[in-house]
Write a protein that holds these residues in place. Structure first.
Motif, PDB file in Angstrom:
ATOM      1  N   PRO A 207      -0.751   8.942   6.941  1.00 24.70           N
ATOM      2  CA  PRO A 207      -1.691   7.882   6.934  1.00 24.70           C
ATOM      3  C   PRO A 207      -2.988   8.197   6.969  1.00 24.70           C
ATOM      4  O   PRO A 207      -4.014   7.527   6.553  1.00 24.70           O
ATOM      5  N   ILE A 208      -3.377   9.131   7.762  1.00 17.05           N
ATOM      6  CA  ILE A 208      -4.842   9.479   8.017  1.00 17.05           C
ATOM      7  C   ILE A 208      -5.397   9.890   6.873  1.00 17.05           C
ATOM      8  O   ILE A 208      -6.452   9.711   6.666  1.00 17.05           O
ATOM      9  N   VAL A 209      -4.703  11.136   6.163  1.00 12.78           N
ATOM     10  CA  VAL A 209      -5.268  11.763   4.901  1.00 12.78           C
ATOM     11  C   VAL A 209      -5.616  10.531   4.102  1.00 12.78           C
ATOM     12  O   VAL A 209      -6.294  10.525   3.285  1.00 12.78           O
ATOM     13  N   THR A 210      -4.449   9.921   3.925  1.00 11.95           N
ATOM     14  CA  THR A 210      -4.503   8.735   2.645  1.00 11.95           C
ATOM     15  C   THR A 210      -5.535   7.651   2.870  1.00 11.95           C
ATOM     16  O   THR A 210      -6.350   7.462   2.045  1.00 11.95           O
ATOM     17  N   ALA A 211      -5.638   7.083   4.066  1.00 10.08           N
ATOM     18  CA  ALA A 211      -7.053   6.450   4.700  1.00 10.08           C
ATOM     19  C   ALA A 211      -8.180   7.220   4.225  1.00 10.08           C
ATOM     20  O   ALA A 211      -9.143   6.546   3.853  1.00 10.08           O
ATOM     21  N   LEU A 212      -8.515   8.274   4.773  1.00  9.50           N
ATOM     22  CA  LEU A 212      -9.776   9.016   4.833  1.00  9.50           C
ATOM     23  C   LEU A 212     -10.053   9.318   3.246  1.00  9.50           C
ATOM     24  O   LEU A 212     -11.275   9.049   2.998  1.00  9.50           O
ATOM     25  N   LEU A 213      -9.326   9.645   2.642  1.00  7.36           N
ATOM     26  CA  LEU A 213      -9.515  10.059   1.230  1.00  7.36           C
ATOM     27  C   LEU A 213     -10.066   8.750   0.470  1.00  7.36           C
ATOM     28  O   LEU A 213     -10.781   8.657  -0.363  1.00  7.36           O
ATOM     29  N   ALA A 214      -9.299   7.768   0.630  1.00  2.00           N
ATOM     30  CA  ALA A 214      -9.398   6.201   0.208  1.00  2.00           C
ATOM     31  C   ALA A 214     -10.900   5.784   0.467  1.00  2.00           C
ATOM     32  O   ALA A 214     -11.553   5.396  -0.391  1.00  2.00           O
ATOM     33  N   ILE A 215     -11.194   5.642   1.679  1.00  6.55           N
ATOM     34  CA  ILE A 215     -12.228   5.123   2.392  1.00  6.55           C
ATOM     35  C   ILE A 215     -13.756   5.953   1.936  1.00  6.55           C
ATOM     36  O   ILE A 215     -14.654   5.431   1.744  1.00  6.55           O
ATOM     37  N   TYR A 250      -2.005   0.376   6.274  1.00  7.88           N
ATOM     38  CA  TYR A 250      -1.088  -0.017   5.089  1.00  7.88           C
ATOM     39  C   TYR A 250      -0.092   1.111   4.935  1.00  7.88           C
ATOM     40  O   TYR A 250       1.108   1.106   4.295  1.00  7.88           O
ATOM     41  N   ALA A 251      -0.836   2.206   5.249  1.00  8.55           N
ATOM     42  CA  ALA A 251       0.044   3.747   4.980  1.00  8.55           C
ATOM     43  C   ALA A 251       1.143   3.854   5.979  1.00  8.55           C
ATOM     44  O   ALA A 251       2.188   3.967   5.758  1.00  8.55           O
ATOM     45  N   ILE A 321      -5.062   0.622  -3.021  1.00 11.67           N
ATOM     46  CA  ILE A 321      -4.426   1.408  -4.336  1.00 11.67           C
ATOM     47  C   ILE A 321      -4.147   2.719  -3.961  1.00 11.67           C
ATOM     48  O   ILE A 321      -3.182   3.297  -4.310  1.00 11.67           O
ATOM     49  N   GLY A 322      -4.622   3.381  -2.965  1.00 11.47           N
ATOM     50  CA  GLY A 322      -4.467   4.874  -2.383  1.00 11.47           C
ATOM     51  C   GLY A 322      -3.082   4.437  -1.674  1.00 11.47           C
ATOM     52  O   GLY A 322      -2.240   5.467  -1.566  1.00 11.47           O
ATOM     53  N   THR A 325      -0.573   4.577  -4.533  1.00  7.70           N
ATOM     54  CA  THR A 325      -0.474   5.681  -5.529  1.00  7.70           C
ATOM     55  C   THR A 325      -0.683   7.201  -4.871  1.00  7.70           C
ATOM     56  O   THR A 325       0.499   7.953  -4.963  1.00  7.70           O
ATOM     57  N   LEU A 326      -1.409   7.319  -4.097  1.00  6.68           N
ATOM     58  CA  LEU A 326      -1.635   8.557  -3.379  1.00  6.68           C
ATOM     59  C   LEU A 326      -0.510   8.892  -2.656  1.00  6.68           C
ATOM     60  O   LEU A 326      -0.128   9.879  -2.318  1.00  6.68           O
ATOM     61  N   LEU A 327      -0.303   7.851  -1.702  1.00  9.41           N
ATOM     62  CA  LEU A 327       0.851   7.880  -0.510  1.00  9.41           C
ATOM     63  C   LEU A 327       1.963   8.589  -1.091  1.00  9.41           C
ATOM     64  O   LEU A 327       2.673   9.381  -0.597  1.00  9.41           O
ATOM     65  N   PRO A 328       2.793   7.883  -2.198  1.00 11.28           N
ATOM     66  CA  PRO A 328       3.856   8.131  -2.825  1.00 11.28           C
ATOM     67  C   PRO A 328       3.739   9.520  -3.257  1.00 11.28           C
ATOM     68  O   PRO A 328       4.808  10.452  -3.072  1.00 11.28           O
ATOM     69  N   ALA A 329       2.683  10.053  -3.759  1.00 13.53           N
ATOM     70  CA  ALA A 329       2.598  11.497  -4.094  1.00 13.53           C
ATOM     71  C   ALA A 329       2.482  12.324  -2.906  1.00 13.53           C
ATOM     72  O   ALA A 329       3.323  13.439  -3.164  1.00 13.53           O
TER      73      ALA A 329
END
Length: 728
Positions: A207-215, A250-251, A321-322, A325-329
């Motif tokens: 969740p941290i990586v997903t949120a940081l890249l998205a933000i 969300y993540a 969106i992250g 899409t990004l999280l399932p990857a």
């Protein structure tokens, strides 16, 4: 051996999750390249912030336009040099230092001509101990980085004999430190919470990586959106705070569902598809609700608030969106290693109640707590509702304004300048009222109006009227006896506009403007339009909730409970910021009105977030009700099934919002405090007390929908088990 578990879900979201899982390298690479590209363009060529809240049809806005047409030489930002010395400004050593400082200021490439107080006695008090001079900035738009050296120059010139300070809007902005890495504190706190919730460093990191890249991508897009919809300078900090909070939440929802699916026997791909098809659907609904609620700010009719709504919506959309899409990857890369690097824990023994059947489980704490509330639902609802209403009482005295130098930390040059000028020239010096009128050639006499204004209670001094170079307009300035933030100043503005000017010959054509009047107009407009925005946000959110849960009763319950929790948060903000309760301890230097935009921004964001938690909880309750046919058991088990995730999500939000108190922007700190309090109330009083109590009182009516029967159930559990499950 890898088990297959249940077959994967079908549908568009399931297909999206499956595609991102299988093409995880391409998805991750696309995200990384896309974010780098957007960040390069956004942070390098983004729009500059627009802090002009004076637009619209207010009288202050009309006065500003009139002044810009006929007195263009007086437009632009100005600095004020404030001087205080016990020796008097005529002492040789003091005079030498003052003149040297004024010369250095005048020699700056960003300043215009400076008039020395030794050339104009109106710039000096009668005892010659306090003086001032105005320093115009030469360019229409000067960067605060260009003003900061001037602030430092004046500070360094002060000594034991003379105190020098630089005031003005740009000086205040220049010496306000950037928010700094306060978001990093929130990230660290969120990581700790996730580690405790998941017990695994890998699960914590996703969740941290997903949120940081998205933000990061979201903030860059905010800068680009500013070219289309201008927004003030606090937008980036506010967007980062909201985007980071919802992005991690969300993540969190999706990773939790993924872990559950793995535990049920699904392989990583099936678990990812199931998580995106179920929790991903809730995330899309949640993000859409927040965005729609934010767009309710358009109703306020203020162009900059529309810009804030658009920018913050972009941040939420990117994180949403992250998440799907990004999280399932990323889940495709982790697979079964989601539980790697675990936190050492003792394996708890399964407790068995005395007299219970062998192998039966002991209800979770949340389930047992729900049973306590459900046995006295009316008492619980009344106590919770009353406590929230009590917390909301301060809202009745809420005042809105914009921060000025008087509410800044007392070691800042802008506050020192305010203190010196208030001492020497009165507290109203920082709240000038600018009067202007178009008069036409040969008709520039406003002496009657000037005299009427000067005789008004609350006016300290009035300057002589001045005619524009084109002979088409006249202006004069009045200084009140009260300061920028005083309620008496706002009352004075209304009195002058409503009574004094209309009753004075020629006064009906005179406009009252200036920075203070502009702030008062913005606050009045916000207060008048806030109920409409609240009504629109509630109506649209209720329609979305009805479409999802198919129940008018639950939609009404959600709206009322959200109003109560947000009202209580408003009350806490007023008590801390305006009344000064614990204000210094929380980083507010002095009591002050609530910043105009804070309640406007708080409501849509909090209503959207509260609706998210409501949907997450009610969806599980509905599932249990359709399975058992008993509302009491459904609520208890629904609460037990979601309590851990909602608690973790709320704790993350609180951590992220609370870290704004470590920053330097007073307005952002107010918003962060209010949202942290609201989320805390929502996750405790509302979800743990009001929801089970009210749903218990409503019974089968919870599922009522006009023109629709109560949903059918497939109850398989005997009444005896129903009673036993909710008994403590």
């Amino acid at each position: 051996m890898t088990t297959t578990g249940s077959p994967p879900a079908d549908g568009a979201l399931a297909g999206l999750g499956r595609s991102c899982f299988r093409r995880r390298r391409l998805v991750l690479l696309t995200w990384i390249i896309g974010v780098i590209a957007v960040a390069f363009v956004g942070f390098g060529h983004g729009a500059a912030p627009d802090n002009d809240f004076s637009g619209g049809g207010s009288q202050s806005a009309k006065a500003q336009k009139l002044m810009a047409r006929h007195f263009p030489q007086e437009q632009g930002d100005r600095l004020t040099l404030a001087i205080r010395t016990d020796r008097g400004i005529d002492h040789p050593a003091v005079r030498q230092k003052i003149e040297k400082t004024i010369t250095a200021l005048a020699d700056s490439p960003v300043t215009g001509p400076v008039t020395s107080p030794y050339q104009d006695d109106t710039l000096v008090t009668d005892d010659r101990r306090i003086a001032r001079t105005t320093i115009p900035l030469s360019a229409k738009e000067v960067e605060k980085s260009e003003v900061k050296p001037l602030v430092d120059l004046v500070k360094d010139a002060s000594d034991d004999n003379v105190t020098l300070a630089l005031g003005g809007y740009m000086a205040e902005k220049a010496e306000t430190p950037p928010q700094g890495p306060v978001e990093s504190v929130g990230i660290v706190a969120a990581a700790v919470i996730l580690f405790i919730a998941f017990g695994s460093l890998v699960a914590m990191g996703l969740p941290i990586v997903t949120a940081l890249l998205a933000i990061l991508g979201g903030l860059a897009l905010i800068k680009l959106v500013g070219h289309l919809v201008p927004a003030p300078d606090f937008t980036v900090a506010f967007g980062a705070m909201v985007g980071l909070g919802v992005g991690i939440d969300y993540a969190l929802f999706i990773v939790t569902r993924y872990k559950d699916a793995l535990r049920d026997g699904d392989n990583p791909e099936h678990a990812t598809v199931k998580a995106i098809a179920t929790a991903g659907r809730a995330v899309l609904f949640a993000g859409t609700t927040v965005v729609i609620a934010l767009m309710g700010l358009v109703v306020m009719g203020q162009r900059l608030m529309t810009g804030v709504a658009a920018a913050t919506s972009v941040a939420v959309l990117v994180t949403m969106i992250g998440a799907v899409t990004l999280l399932p990857a990323l889940l495709g890369f982790t697979g079964h290693r989601i539980n790697a690097m675990r936190l050492p824990r003792r394996t708890p023994r399964r407790e068995q109640r005395p007299g219970a059947a062998p192998g039966s489980r002991r209800p979770a704490f949340a389930e047992r707590w729900a049973g306590v509330v459900q046995r006295r639902p009316l008492t619980a609802a009344l106590l919770a509702g009353t406590s929230l209403l009590v917390l909301s009482v301060p809202v009745l005295s809420m005042r809105l304004s914009q921060p000025d130098a008087s509410v800044q930390p007392h070691d800042r040059s802008s506050y020192i300048a305010y203190d010196i000028l208030s001492d020497g020239f009165g507290p109203g010096y920082g709240a000038p009222l600018v009067f202007a009128a178009e008069t036409g050639p040969g008709n520039t006499d406003l002496r009657t109006v000037v005299h009427a204004v000067a005789r008004t209670d609350g006016i300290a001094t009035v300057t002589p009227p001045r005619t524009s170079e084109d002979g088409q307009a006249v202006t004069f300035t009045a200084f009140p006896t009260t300061g920028y933030q005083d309620e008496a100043t706002a009352n004075l503005v209304h009195e002058l506009r409503d009574d004094v000017l209309p009753r004075t010959p020629g006064g009906e054509h005179v406009l009252l403007g200036g920075p203070n009047a502009s702030t008062i107009d913005a606050a009045d407009e916000a207060a008048s339009r806030l109920p409409l925005m609240i009504a629109v946000v509630i109506a649209v959110s209720m329609l979305l909730l009805i479409a999802l849960v198919r129940s008018l009763t639950i939609a009404v319950q959600a709206a009322v409970m959200n109003l109560l929790s947000i009202g209580a948060a408003y009350g806490v903000v007023v008590a801390v910021v305006q009344w000064g309760w614990l204000g210094p301890a929380l980083g507010f230097p002095t009591a002050m009105p609530v910043t105009t935009w804070v309640p406007m921004m708080m409501f849509p964001v909090l209503f959207g977030l509260s609706m998210d938690y409501q949907v997450f909880l009610i969806s599980r309750v509905r599932e249990e009700y359709q399975r058992t046919g008993d509302t009491r058991l459904a609520v208890a088990r629904g609460l037990a099934g979601t309590a851990r995730v909602i608690t973790a999500a709320a704790a993350i939000m609180i951590a992220v919002f609370t870290t704004s108190l470590l920053g330097h922007d007073i307005s952002v700190k107010q918003g962060g405090l209010g949202m942290a309090v609201a989320v805390l109330i929502d996750a405790t009083v509302v979800r743990m007390v009001l929801v089970p109590a009210v749903m218990e009182l409503c019974g089968k009516a919870n599922w009522w929908m006009p023109g629709r029967r109560t949903p059918k159930t497939t109850a398989t559990e005997p009444p005896a088990e129903v009673e036993e499950a909710v008994r403590v």
